[in-house]
Write an enzyme that holds these catalytic residues in place. Structure first.
Site, short mmCIF file in Angstrom:
data_model
loop_
_atom_site.label_atom_id
_atom_site.label_comp_id
_atom_site.label_asym_id
_atom_site.label_seq_id
_atom_site.Cartn_x
_atom_site.Cartn_y
_atom_site.Cartn_z
CB CYS A 256 -0.92 0.02 1.21
SG CYS A 256 -1.97 1.49 1.27
CG HIS B 243 1.58 -5.35 -6.22
ND1 HIS B 243 1.15 -4.07 -6.46
CD2 HIS B 243 1.68 -5.48 -4.89
CE1 HIS B 243 1.00 -3.45 -5.29
NE2 HIS B 243 1.32 -4.28 -4.33
#
Length: 95
Positions: free
Chosen positions: A23, A92
């Site tokens: 995040c 990712h």
């Protein structure tokens, strides 16, 4: 609920635990979590080690992290995560 207002974890049932280090939001920066844990690998690895000790040995501990521009850095960080006890790794990349 326990006396502190939280849930008694001994009554919970789950198949795995995922630590999300991906995040990038400002609230994660302020709180020192999410992708910003990747800036302090000693802290991150300490969290992983604590989780690993607290979980049953058969419980998968997934760690999701960002892929860096440098593949060497990505591999080095992933190796530290695995060495600390993160058994399953997910990476990712965001543009």
């Amino acid at each position: 609920n326990n006396e502190n207002g939280g849930t008694d974890s001994s009554t919970l049932s789950f198949d795995a635990v995922e630590l999300n280090c991906g995040c990038p939001q400002q609230c994660a920066r302020k709180g020192g979590y999410g992708a910003f844990l990747l800036e302090d690998l000693d802290k991150l690895c300490g969290i992983i080690q604590q989780l690993r000790r607290a979980l049953p040995p058969s419980m998968p501990l997934l760690v999701k992290m960002r892929v860096f521009d440098s593949m060497d850095r990505t591999v080095t960080v992933a190796q530290r995560i695995v060495a600390a006890g993160g058994g399953i790794f997910s990476g990712h990349r965001r543009a």
